[in-house]
Scaffold this active site. Structure first.
Site, PDB file in Angstrom:
ATOM      1  N   GLU A   9      -6.082  -8.976   3.797  1.00  0.00           N
ATOM      2  CA  GLU A   9      -5.391  -8.236   5.138  1.00  0.00           C
ATOM      3  C   GLU A   9      -5.311  -8.994   6.085  1.00  0.00           C
ATOM      4  OE1 GLU A   9      -5.891  -4.121   5.617  1.00  0.00           O
ATOM      5  OE2 GLU A   9      -6.805  -3.616   3.613  1.00  0.00           O
ATOM      6  N   GLU A  11       0.934  -1.187  -0.065  1.00  0.00           N
ATOM      7  CA  GLU A  11       0.110   0.181   0.178  1.00  0.00           C
ATOM      8  C   GLU A  11       0.887   1.388   0.069  1.00  0.00           C
ATOM      9  OE1 GLU A  11      -3.846   1.808   2.314  1.00  0.00           O
ATOM     10  OE2 GLU A  11      -2.829   0.049   3.037  1.00  0.00           O
ATOM     11  N   ASN A  29     -12.714  -1.400  -1.072  1.00  0.00           N
ATOM     12  CA  ASN A  29     -11.847  -1.762   0.157  1.00  0.00           C
ATOM     13  C   ASN A  29     -12.657  -1.342   1.300  1.00  0.00           C
ATOM     14  OD1 ASN A  29      -9.267  -2.864   1.645  1.00  0.00           O
ATOM     15  ND2 ASN A  29      -9.568  -0.624   2.167  1.00  0.00           N
ATOM     16  N   GLU A  30     -12.697  -2.122   2.423  1.00  0.00           N
ATOM     17  CA  GLU A  30     -13.250  -1.823   3.677  1.00  0.00           C
ATOM     18  C   GLU A  30     -14.320  -0.595   3.561  1.00  0.00           C
ATOM     19  OE1 GLU A  30     -10.058  -0.948   6.412  1.00  0.00           O
ATOM     20  OE2 GLU A  30      -9.212  -2.923   6.489  1.00  0.00           O
ATOM     21  N   GLN A  47       2.182  -5.850   5.927  1.00  0.00           N
ATOM     22  CA  GLN A  47       2.384  -5.551   4.523  1.00  0.00           C
ATOM     23  C   GLN A  47       3.735  -6.010   4.226  1.00  0.00           C
ATOM     24  OE1 GLN A  47       1.525  -1.541   3.344  1.00  0.00           O
ATOM     25  NE2 GLN A  47      -0.742  -1.616   4.255  1.00  0.00           N
ATOM     26  N   TYR A  67      -6.712  -8.380  12.002  1.00  0.00           N
ATOM     27  CA  TYR A  67      -5.387  -8.235  12.532  1.00  0.00           C
ATOM     28  C   TYR A  67      -5.145  -8.684  14.022  1.00  0.00           C
ATOM     29  CZ  TYR A  67      -4.277  -5.144   8.616  1.00  0.00           C
ATOM     30  OH  TYR A  67      -4.194  -4.738   7.344  1.00  0.00           O
TER      31      TYR A  67
END
Length: 500
Positions: free
Chosen positions: A304, A25, A172-173, A353, A248
């Site tokens: 992710e 990103e 995204n999101e 990432q 996460y």
């Protein structure tokens, strides 16, 4: 003695190579400095891409790379990143640090990177602040070979032939930074936008990825699928190849997160307990997906995942730069074992990432580069790519320091490669105990065993002063038996065995 049972002849599902994918990103020093230094940099590069980083990623067989975000994707306007670099529009990266984004790394540079890596391309489109026309024209610019305004523009900008686009994320999101949408609203937008993501190459179709849930938002999954499908006939209104999931590990919670390097036994087990929650998420979201897609044609795309800690002291808090220890090696090993075991539904995953951000596999400092403990786990696990998951189970006991954060002492997954080799990956989550493993391989004659391991004290890491503190080492302490093999897995370790 702990028993591990493997039946190599009982094949279950293919472990897609894309499960071992990565995510880049426009965030902190991921793209700039981490991957792209420009053609005029004194750091060795090819067309601006760092040679050392590219070679390191090729070594772990990076299968697919996601770009340009992340939250950045839904404020990214692709036309700002094409044409002569001196005329490209500058913008403020409002999500990540408020720094100037000069757009010197854009579409052409991304596909140059993918070509150097030899990996597939996963582009995330802008649904949050972009238009249907903008998204449609981007796909045309990338993939159309004939005569059209966007194909002509690509040729004018120096690339005659189109690129192969393997995956395209439609937003995204969108439940958060991608527009704060309700699931039914997003699902209708998905139906509209994906219509114009044209497949200009019938022999190389674009796989379209729908924005899925944040962690355990099962309502999002249910409502999105209900709206994108005909609920009675279970038919999809449009094309969907994948549904994403983001998760996460925050050891101390979203607000505090916790240090990447300063933690105790309790936080160790708490972190691993949270990593294991990935299996619950896959099973519960998967159950909802089964209602609409019982044949599992739509892949779960965990694009992710990883550990997210408090940034390193003295660094820009918007750059999300963190160190990487043996704890991260275990989080990676545990999570990849889970993905392997659920490869009937999980078809792609992208670690967040790739360089200098969150649980990265590489850290850079100027011309210097180090490989993290997570990198070395991906190096050992690369043999699972496109192999067949086989039936396996291991006896476990519950360990930990508090009832709330108990974990199993071991996790495993096993695959058989095309050449017949059996690949076993095993993690020992214990901080203080080794385990003797008696492995039974059903109807399989063991002739040769090769092993490699990553292990050490829980805080061990690689730094620019000590870049090889944690690395892959040979593991030769394996004994062949009448029923299989026997070995001892050390505490705090990730192990790979190749059996032939």
């Amino acid at each position: 003695m702990t028993k591990l049972v493997i039946n190599p002849s009982k094949k279950q599902s293919k472990i897609n190579k894309e499960i071992y994918g990565h995510f880049s990103e426009h965030l902190g020093r991921c793209i700039y400095e981490g991957i792209y230094v420009g053609e005029d940099s004194p750091i060795p590069n090819k067309n601006g891409m760092r040679t050392d980083v590219v070679e390191a990623l090729k070594h772990i067989r990076i299968p697919v790379l996601r770009w340009p975000g992340g939250c950045f994707a839904d404020e990214y306007h692709w036309k700002d990143g094409i044409g002569p670099k001196e005329t490209r529009k500058k913008m403020i990266n409002t999500h990540w640090g408020g720094v100037v984004e000069d757009n010197s790394f854009g579409t052409h540079e991304f596909f140059e990177l993918c070509e150097q890596l030899g990996c597939e391309a996963y582009v995330n489109g802008n649904l949050g602040s972009g238009t249907v026309q903008e998204m449609s024209e981007w796909v045309e610019y990338i993939t159309f070979e004939g005569v059209s305004p966007m194909a002509d523009l690509r040729k004018k900008n120096g690339h005659e032939k189109p690129w192969k686009l393997d995956f395209f994320g439609v937003g995204n999101e969108n439940w958060g930074c991608g527009g704060n949408m309700n699931p039914d609203f997003y699902a209708n937008e998905y139906r509209r936008y994906q219509t114009y993501v044209r497949n200009y190459h019938p022999d190389h179709p674009i796989h379209k990825v729908c924005c899925g849930a944040n962690v355990d938002d099962y309502e999002w999954t249910s409502e999105v699928l209900k709206t994108t499908h005909n609920h009675c006939l279970k038919e999809l209104h449009g094309n969907m190849d994948g549904l994403s999931l983001h998760y996460y590990v925050h050891p101390e919670g979203w607000e505090i997160k916790g240090s990447a390097t300063d933690f105790d036994d309790k936080v160790w087990y708490k972190s691993l307990n949270k990593a294991l929650f990935m299996e619950t998420l896959i099973e519960r979201h998967g159950h909802i997906m089964d209602e609409y897609d019982p044949e599992k044609k739509i892949g779960m795309i965990v694009d992710e995942w990883g550990a997210w800690y408090t940034v390193e002291p003295g660094t820009n808090p918007g750059f999300l730069y963190q160190q990487n220890t043996m704890r991260d090696a275990l989080i990676a090993g545990i999570t990849l074992n889970i993905f392997n075991k659920h490869s009937d539904r999980v078809k792609m995953a992208n670690l967040a990432q790739i360089v200098n951000v969150l649980q990265s596999v590489i850290l850079t400092d100027g011309a210097d580069m180090i490989l993290t403990p997570t990198y070395h786990v991906f190096d050992m696990y690369k043999y699972h790519q496109d192999a067949m998951l086989v039936d396996s189970s291991v006896e476990t006991e519950t360990i930990g320091v508090e009832d709330e954060w108990q974990v199993p002492n071991l996790t495993e997954s096993v695959s058989v490669a095309e050449d017949g080799a059996v690949h076993i990956t095993l993690t020992n989550l214990s901080l203080d105990k080794d385990y003797e493993i008696r492995t039974i391989l059903t109807d399989y004659q063991v002739n040769e065993v090769k092993g490699e391991i990553v292990h050490g004290e829980m805080h061990e890491m690689n730094t620019f002063e000590t870049p090889d503190q944690v690395r892959v080492k040979e593991f030769n302490e394996v004994e062949k038996t009448a029923e299989g093999i026997k070995f001892i897995i050390p505490k705090c370790s990730v192990l790979h065995l190749e059996v032939r």
